[in-house]
Design a protein around this motif. Structure first.
Motif, PDB file in Angstrom:
ATOM      1  N   UNK A 145       0.823  -1.214   0.000  1.00 53.62           N
ATOM      2  CA  UNK A 145       0.000   0.000   0.000  1.00 53.62           C
ATOM      3  C   UNK A 145       0.850   1.255   0.000  1.00 53.62           C
ATOM      4  N   UNK A 146       0.235   2.415  -0.226  1.00 52.15           N
ATOM      5  CA  UNK A 146       0.960   3.690  -0.099  1.00 52.15           C
ATOM      6  C   UNK A 146       1.474   3.880   1.330  1.00 52.15           C
ATOM      7  N   UNK A 147       2.569   4.626   1.448  1.00 51.19           N
ATOM      8  CA  UNK A 147       3.150   4.896   2.762  1.00 51.19           C
ATOM      9  C   UNK A 147       2.428   6.064   3.428  1.00 51.19           C
ATOM     10  N   UNK A 148       2.227   5.994   4.738  1.00 51.85           N
ATOM     11  CA  UNK A 148       1.645   7.139   5.441  1.00 51.85           C
ATOM     12  C   UNK A 148       2.655   8.270   5.585  1.00 51.85           C
ATOM     13  N   UNK A 149       2.162   9.464   5.838  1.00 54.64           N
ATOM     14  CA  UNK A 149       3.014  10.645   5.848  1.00 54.64           C
ATOM     15  C   UNK A 149       4.107  10.558   6.907  1.00 54.64           C
ATOM     16  N   UNK A 150       3.818   9.981   8.077  1.00 58.15           N
ATOM     17  CA  UNK A 150       4.841   9.944   9.120  1.00 58.15           C
ATOM     18  C   UNK A 150       6.002   9.030   8.752  1.00 58.15           C
ATOM     19  N   UNK A 151       5.749   8.001   7.964  1.00 55.36           N
ATOM     20  CA  UNK A 151       6.831   7.120   7.493  1.00 55.36           C
ATOM     21  C   UNK A 151       7.637   7.830   6.410  1.00 55.36           C
ATOM     22  N   UNK A 152       6.954   8.552   5.532  1.00 54.56           N
ATOM     23  CA  UNK A 152       7.645   9.334   4.507  1.00 54.56           C
ATOM     24  C   UNK A 152       8.582  10.346   5.161  1.00 54.56           C
ATOM     25  N   UNK A 153       8.077  11.084   6.145  1.00 58.72           N
ATOM     26  CA  UNK A 153       8.885  12.119   6.804  1.00 58.72           C
ATOM     27  C   UNK A 153      10.071  11.518   7.545  1.00 58.72           C
ATOM     28  N   UNK A 154       9.852  10.400   8.240  1.00 64.70           N
ATOM     29  CA  UNK A 154      10.941   9.770   8.990  1.00 64.70           C
ATOM     30  C   UNK A 154      12.010   9.224   8.057  1.00 64.70           C
ATOM     31  N   UNK A 155      11.596   8.669   6.926  1.00 68.94           N
ATOM     32  CA  UNK A 155      12.552   8.124   5.970  1.00 68.94           C
ATOM     33  C   UNK A 155      13.362   9.234   5.325  1.00 68.94           C
ATOM     34  N   UNK A 156      12.695  10.321   4.916  1.00 69.97           N
ATOM     35  CA  UNK A 156      13.422  11.463   4.359  1.00 69.97           C
ATOM     36  C   UNK A 156      14.451  11.973   5.360  1.00 69.97           C
ATOM     37  N   UNK A 157      14.058  12.077   6.622  1.00 68.28           N
ATOM     38  CA  UNK A 157      14.967  12.593   7.647  1.00 68.28           C
ATOM     39  C   UNK A 157      16.205  11.713   7.779  1.00 68.28           C
TER      40      UNK A 157
END
Length: 299
Positions: free
Chosen positions: A272-284
């Motif tokens: 499934x698509x990733x939730x925003x908090x996982x996107x932000x943590x991965x970018x960080x």
């Protein structure tokens, strides 16, 4: 079944011929015969290229590769000619484009390991070897090896696993002289990078290089020493005997295999698509790796 959840349509640019859509990069050929590599913000896990992108990821990979090419320049020539996007390219290509010499690529993933983990650990647990190389008893997940080892692999298509092979198999495929040069170059580059990373508080557990020939010259190609091609661990948290915290897509993998995602990786259903908090943590994590290694602030 695996591969792209949603395969993107390549952008058409006058004067460029699209060659390949990879997990992260789009490859083009220019009218001058140069290779144009454009790093997207795509991310992959468990052999799937996910439908959710990680903002700035392509620029982090590009800028970090360029930094490492400079650190290794006295050891190995590299393929980068320019970072200027070709005329007519979208504005978004700025900071994520490498114009490179077209090489005769060696069909081998050149992996160096200084620590035991991943597929190497799985083989070690079965046979006390990695790619056929005998290792001492008593090693665990995260153990530092007595010396770095060259553990090559075959390059797989999108959606498939790379396959570890022996040094002897590499010599059979590319010739004994080329195999020896690949091993020497891989271990020299890894050792240099390991020492640089260690000085910055990062353990370089393993990494993958790709090489090509420009005539008789062996040239370092593709991306180098990024969180996509390497395992970077924070040195202050390194503790053999367990899985190590990592500067990569750990948050993505952990979420995909959690109850929250609802995805069964053994099924044939796409993730499934990733939730925003996982996107932000991965970018960080990607940005932190860049900043810690280079000593500069991401902007």
């Amino acid at each position: 079944m695996s591969g792209f959840v949603e395969k993107p349509e390549p952008i058409q640019v006058p004067g460029l011929v699209h060659l390949h859509t990879g997990k992260v990069r789009e490859l083009y050929r220019s009218e001058a015969g140069d290779l144009v590599m454009v790093a997207s913000d795509r991310i992959s896990a468990y052999d799937w290229v996910l439908p959710t992108e990680i903002p700035d990821k392509g620029r982090v990979l590009t800028r970090l590769s360029l930094w490492w090419f400079d650190q290794l320049a006295d050891l190995l020539p590299h393929h980068v000619l320019s970072t200027e996007p070709p005329a007519g390219a979208p504005d978004d290509w700025a900071g994520r484009t490498l114009v490179c010499t077209s090489l005769d690529m060696v069909p081998v993933e050149c992996v160096a390991r200084g620590y035991l983990t991943g597929s190497g650990l799985a083989e070690y647990d079965e046979s006390r070897t990695v790619c056929g190389l005998a290792l001492p008893e008593g090693l665990v997940d995260g153990s530092e090896l007595p010396a770095p080892i060259f553990t090559p692999a075959t390059k797989a298509a999108v959606g498939e696993h790379d396959e570890n092979v022996s040094y002897e198999e590499v010599a059979r495929r590319v010739g004994a002289e080329t195999a020896a040069r690949l091993r020497q170059a891989t271990l020299a580059a890894y050792s240099r990078a390991r020492d640089i990373a260690r000085d910055r508080g990062i353990v370089l557990a393993d990494t993958k290089f790709e090489f090509g020939f420009d005539g008789e010259t062996l040239v370092l190609a593709d991306e180098v020493l990024t969180p996509d091609s390497s395992r970077f661990w924070p040195a202050e948290q390194w503790e053999p005997g367990r899985a190590q915290p990592s500067y990569d897509k750990q948050f993505v993998r952990d979420w995909l295999t959690s109850a929250e995602s609802g995805w069964d990786r053994r099924s044939e259903q796409p993730p499934p698509p990733l939730p925003e908090h996982i996107v932000e943590a991965t970018r960080a994590k990607y940005v932190e790796a860049y900043e810690r290694l280079t000593g500069t602030t991401w902007s």
